[in-house]
Design a protein around this motif. Structure first.
Motif, PDB file in Angstrom:
ATOM      1  N   VAL A 134       0.866  -1.178   0.000  1.00  0.00           N
ATOM      2  CA  VAL A 134       0.000   0.000   0.000  1.00  0.00           C
ATOM      3  C   VAL A 134       0.905   1.231   0.000  1.00  0.00           C
ATOM      4  CG1 VAL A 134      -1.779   1.284   1.229  1.00  0.00           C
ATOM      5  CG2 VAL A 134      -1.831  -1.227   1.227  1.00  0.00           C
ATOM      6  N   PRO A 135       0.946   1.988  -1.089  1.00  0.00           N
ATOM      7  CA  PRO A 135       1.830   3.158  -1.127  1.00  0.00           C
ATOM      8  C   PRO A 135       1.293   4.305  -0.270  1.00  0.00           C
ATOM      9  CG  PRO A 135       0.517   3.044  -3.125  1.00  0.00           C
ATOM     10  CD  PRO A 135       0.204   1.787  -2.356  1.00  0.00           C
ATOM     11  N   TYR A 136       2.213   5.004   0.374  1.00  0.00           N
ATOM     12  CA  TYR A 136       1.815   6.169   1.163  1.00  0.00           C
ATOM     13  C   TYR A 136       2.986   7.134   1.278  1.00  0.00           C
ATOM     14  CZ  TYR A 136       4.128   3.722   5.092  1.00  0.00           C
ATOM     15  OH  TYR A 136       5.028   3.075   5.912  1.00  0.00           O
ATOM     16  N   VAL A 137       2.671   8.334   1.700  1.00  0.00           N
ATOM     17  CA  VAL A 137       3.680   9.354   1.980  1.00  0.00           C
ATOM     18  C   VAL A 137       3.611   9.665   3.467  1.00  0.00           C
ATOM     19  CG1 VAL A 137       4.456  11.705   1.523  1.00  0.00           C
ATOM     20  CG2 VAL A 137       3.498  10.324  -0.334  1.00  0.00           C
ATOM     21  N   HIS A 138       4.776   9.668   4.107  1.00  0.00           N
ATOM     22  CA  HIS A 138       4.838   9.913   5.549  1.00  0.00           C
ATOM     23  C   HIS A 138       5.308  11.341   5.823  1.00  0.00           C
ATOM     24  CE1 HIS A 138       5.208   8.883   9.801  1.00  0.00           C
ATOM     25  NE2 HIS A 138       6.333   9.587   9.799  1.00  0.00           N
ATOM     26  N   TYR A 139       4.595  12.030   6.717  1.00  0.00           N
ATOM     27  CA  TYR A 139       4.919  13.412   7.091  1.00  0.00           C
ATOM     28  C   TYR A 139       5.310  13.466   8.567  1.00  0.00           C
ATOM     29  CZ  TYR A 139       2.651  14.837   2.717  1.00  0.00           C
ATOM     30  OH  TYR A 139       2.314  14.990   1.394  1.00  0.00           O
ATOM     31  N   GLN A 140       6.324  14.263   8.858  1.00  0.00           N
ATOM     32  CA  GLN A 140       6.743  14.491  10.241  1.00  0.00           C
ATOM     33  C   GLN A 140       6.965  15.983  10.440  1.00  0.00           C
ATOM     34  OE1 GLN A 140       9.688  11.819  11.865  1.00  0.00           O
ATOM     35  NE2 GLN A 140      10.543  13.413  13.185  1.00  0.00           N
ATOM     36  N   PHE A 141       6.479  16.489  11.586  1.00  0.00           N
ATOM     37  CA  PHE A 141       6.521  17.936  11.823  1.00  0.00           C
ATOM     38  C   PHE A 141       6.792  18.207  13.290  1.00  0.00           C
ATOM     39  CE2 PHE A 141       3.921  21.823  12.873  1.00  0.00           C
ATOM     40  CZ  PHE A 141       4.762  22.745  12.271  1.00  0.00           C
ATOM     41  N   GLU A 142       7.850  18.968  13.556  1.00  0.00           N
ATOM     42  CA  GLU A 142       8.135  19.410  14.924  1.00  0.00           C
ATOM     43  C   GLU A 142       7.345  20.686  15.189  1.00  0.00           C
ATOM     44  OE1 GLU A 142      11.848  20.916  17.720  1.00  0.00           O
ATOM     45  OE2 GLU A 142      12.236  19.500  16.062  1.00  0.00           O
ATOM     46  N   ILE A 143       6.476  20.633  16.177  1.00  0.00           N
ATOM     47  CA  ILE A 143       5.536  21.723  16.440  1.00  0.00           C
ATOM     48  C   ILE A 143       6.275  22.898  17.085  1.00  0.00           C
ATOM     49  CG2 ILE A 143       3.423  22.348  17.673  1.00  0.00           C
ATOM     50  CD1 ILE A 143       2.750  19.279  17.558  1.00  0.00           C
ATOM     51  N   PRO A 144       6.130  24.110  16.563  1.00  0.00           N
ATOM     52  CA  PRO A 144       6.809  25.274  17.129  1.00  0.00           C
ATOM     53  C   PRO A 144       6.387  25.535  18.575  1.00  0.00           C
ATOM     54  CG  PRO A 144       5.952  25.752  14.947  1.00  0.00           C
ATOM     55  CD  PRO A 144       5.366  24.433  15.355  1.00  0.00           C
ATOM     56  N   LYS A 145       7.296  26.088  19.328  1.00  0.00           N
ATOM     57  CA  LYS A 145       7.005  26.394  20.733  1.00  0.00           C
ATOM     58  C   LYS A 145       6.165  27.658  20.831  1.00  0.00           C
ATOM     59  CE  LYS A 145      11.050  24.103  22.698  1.00  0.00           C
ATOM     60  NZ  LYS A 145      11.283  23.275  21.508  1.00  0.00           N
ATOM     61  N   VAL A 146       5.361  27.720  21.891  1.00  0.00           N
ATOM     62  CA  VAL A 146       4.487  28.867  22.131  1.00  0.00           C
ATOM     63  C   VAL A 146       4.978  29.611  23.368  1.00  0.00           C
ATOM     64  CG1 VAL A 146       2.499  27.741  21.058  1.00  0.00           C
ATOM     65  CG2 VAL A 146       2.893  27.468  23.517  1.00  0.00           C
ATOM     66  N   LYS A 147       4.430  30.799  23.617  1.00  0.00           N
ATOM     67  CA  LYS A 147       4.893  31.602  24.753  1.00  0.00           C
ATOM     68  C   LYS A 147       3.806  31.856  25.793  1.00  0.00           C
ATOM     69  CE  LYS A 147       4.281  35.928  22.094  1.00  0.00           C
ATOM     70  NZ  LYS A 147       4.988  37.128  21.576  1.00  0.00           N
ATOM     71  N   LEU A 148       2.703  31.107  25.699  1.00  0.00           N
ATOM     72  CA  LEU A 148       1.602  31.262  26.648  1.00  0.00           C
ATOM     73  C   LEU A 148       1.022  29.887  26.928  1.00  0.00           C
ATOM     74  CD1 LEU A 148       0.168  33.756  27.979  1.00  0.00           C
ATOM     75  CD2 LEU A 148      -1.589  33.505  26.209  1.00  0.00           C
ATOM     76  N   SER A 149       0.597  29.642  28.157  1.00  0.00           N
ATOM     77  CA  SER A 149       0.013  28.345  28.484  1.00  0.00           C
ATOM     78  C   SER A 149      -1.422  28.258  27.972  1.00  0.00           C
ATOM     79  CB  SER A 149       0.038  28.117  30.000  1.00  0.00           C
ATOM     80  OG  SER A 149      -0.910  28.951  30.646  1.00  0.00           O
ATOM     81  N   GLY A 150      -1.937  27.044  27.933  1.00  0.00           N
ATOM     82  CA  GLY A 150      -3.328  26.862  27.541  1.00  0.00           C
ATOM     83  C   GLY A 150      -3.540  25.701  26.605  1.00  0.00           C
ATOM     84  N   ASN A 151      -4.761  25.629  26.077  1.00  0.00           N
ATOM     85  CA  ASN A 151      -5.115  24.638  25.070  1.00  0.00           C
ATOM     86  C   ASN A 151      -4.743  25.163  23.690  1.00  0.00           C
ATOM     87  OD1 ASN A 151      -6.250  23.090  27.090  1.00  0.00           O
ATOM     88  ND2 ASN A 151      -8.360  23.626  26.605  1.00  0.00           N
ATOM     89  N   TYR A 152      -4.218  24.275  22.856  1.00  0.00           N
ATOM     90  CA  TYR A 152      -3.896  24.660  21.482  1.00  0.00           C
ATOM     91  C   TYR A 152      -4.427  23.605  20.519  1.00  0.00           C
ATOM     92  CZ  TYR A 152      -0.773  28.311  23.177  1.00  0.00           C
ATOM     93  OH  TYR A 152      -0.266  29.441  23.781  1.00  0.00           O
TER      94      TYR A 152
END
Length: 438
Positions: A134-152
């Protein structure tokens, strides 16, 4: 739940094939067939080509792929998103981060108030699958840091705006101290099936204005969002101790312990792993038949190691789960008499415990069993069976799995507060406790 040392050894062995992760999938399918839809502020997959989504904290340890996307604002570790797209060539994808309130509605904060960068991030780590049917493309992403607490909310789209997926992230600040502990079982029914967890919030070093009204507490079991409990007010406010006490006296305020998750292992197609009875490599995709299951309702508690409903991906033959793990048809069978006025579903982190037609089992009268199959990436999985009455919008896992006080589960507590004059809810405290950890 096994002891920390044994659990680490178990996970190290489990991950020894050198795998990369991913988590839940909302839809199965082949060619892309995305439709424009309104954004949902939850873990959700909008395009049927997107599979095996996982979001975790990059700790560098063997069990990092099981870590929920929760980080401290002061010691911000990197959070990583990974996913596949089946039968679709490499494309330019764009990520965006949205700050949300405690109830997961978007806050009114501007992007510059919680980000140091322009809120448009291209996903550049892209690899095509190697030697897979089954062909597929794999993506990987390092999520940028934020400067405030909370839900994102992390949103991923195709360049041009076609929405692909959303994931919930938590960033907490250690402004108050949260201490969770095991409570006392409530009554005979609670003692047998439910797990009482209590907690205190200490705010000596962070003055709270009207804490009995302004604090929102949320508790999760095994990092799930589908059955969270929200506590808008503490049970007691101890002003002299600068402490909020959350003690629960009714069984409904405690989570069902359920049973240890059922496992299966498809990391090899050359031999039968845990829970597998047959592998047919003559067809494409490969067909995997799991051991027939039966209801565990009314049975005694069985102590088995599990991953609290989560999964890890891998390929024992080639070792690089990122691009070598293939997709196989996995066949499930629950041998039970047909239950009227309801439906049976598969539940686990691999589908975000979401009820969709893809994960519904149909009754086979010839075999006297509920049966179904799902296209899943090779890996080690945990799952439950759930029964959803026609009159309900939720599935009851205890119907087939039973529930026990002794089951090992992880619980985490989230404390939200909106300071006077601010425009959004902040996540000011966090704690995690393991129930019946061995």
């Amino acid at each position: 739940m096994i002891s920390k040392t044994a659990y680490t050894l178990f996970l190290t062995a489990l991950l020894s094939a050198g795998m990369v992760a991913c988590v839940p999938i909302e839809q199965q399918g082949g060619a892309t067939g995305a439709t424009q839809t309104a954004i949902r502020y939850e873990d959700y997959t909008y395009d049927q080509s997107v599979q095996s989504v996982q979001c975790y904290v990059a700790t560098g340890t063997a069990d990092q792929y099981l870590e929920p996307p929760v980080v401290s604002l002061r010691q911000q570790q990197s959070m990583v998103l990974e996913f596949d797209r089946l039968h679709v060539g490499p494309q330019r994808l764009v990520a965006k981060i949205i700050h949300c309130n405690a109830d997961w509605t978007p806050s009114v904060l501007t992007e510059t108030q919680y980000l140091n960068q322009f809120n448009e991030f291209f996903i550049n780590e892209v690899q095509s699958s190697v030697n897979t049917r089954v062909p597929y493309v794999h993506y990987q992403f390092e999520i940028p840091k934020v400067k405030l607490s909370g839900n994102y909310l992390l949103q991923v789209t195709e360049e041009g705006g076609n929405l692909l997926l959303t994931r919930r992230l938590l960033v907490y600040d250690e402004l108050v101290t949260v201490v969770a502990k095991l409570g006392t079982p409530t009554g005979p029914a609670g003692r047998a099936a439910r797990q009482p967890v209590e907690f205190n919030v200490f705010y000596k070093d962070y003055p709270l204005v009207n804490p009995s009204q302004e604090i929102i507490a949320v508790m999760r079991q095994n990092h799930r969002w589908d059955n969270v409990k929200t506590y808008p007010r503490p049970t007691f406010v101890r002003d002299d101790q600068a402490r909020l006490e959350y003690t629960f006296f009714e069984a409904k305020d405690h989570f069902l312990g359920l049973s240890e998750f059922r496992p299966f292992d498809t990391r090899s197609i050359r031999f039968n792993g845990v829970g597998v009875v047959n592998i047919n490599t003559e067809v494409s995709p490969v067909e995997v038949q799991l051991e027939p299951n039966r209801s565990r309702q009314g049975g005694v508690y069985s102590q088995e190691p599990d991953t609290d409903g989560k999964q890890v991906y891998g390929n024992r033959e080639y070792g690089n789960a990122m691009v070598n793990a293939d997709y196989t048809w996995v066949n499930f069978e629950l041998r039970e008499e047909e239950v009227p006025n309801g439906a049976v579903y598969l539940l686990g982190a691999f589908n975000d415990y979401r009820l969709s037609d893809t994960y519904r089992l149909r009754y086979d009268t010839e075999r006297n069993a509920y049966r179904g199959r799902v296209l899943l990436k090779q890996g080690y999985y945990n799952y439950y069976y759930g029964f959803k009455p026609n009159a309900s919008s939720e599935a009851d896992a205890a119907y087939f799995e039973g529930s026990h006080f002794s089951t090992g589960n992880a619980y985490d507590v989230l404390i939200y507060y909106r300071p006077p004059g601010s425009r959004a809810d902040l996540l000011i405290g966090y704690d995690e406790v393991y129930f019946n950890k061995r």
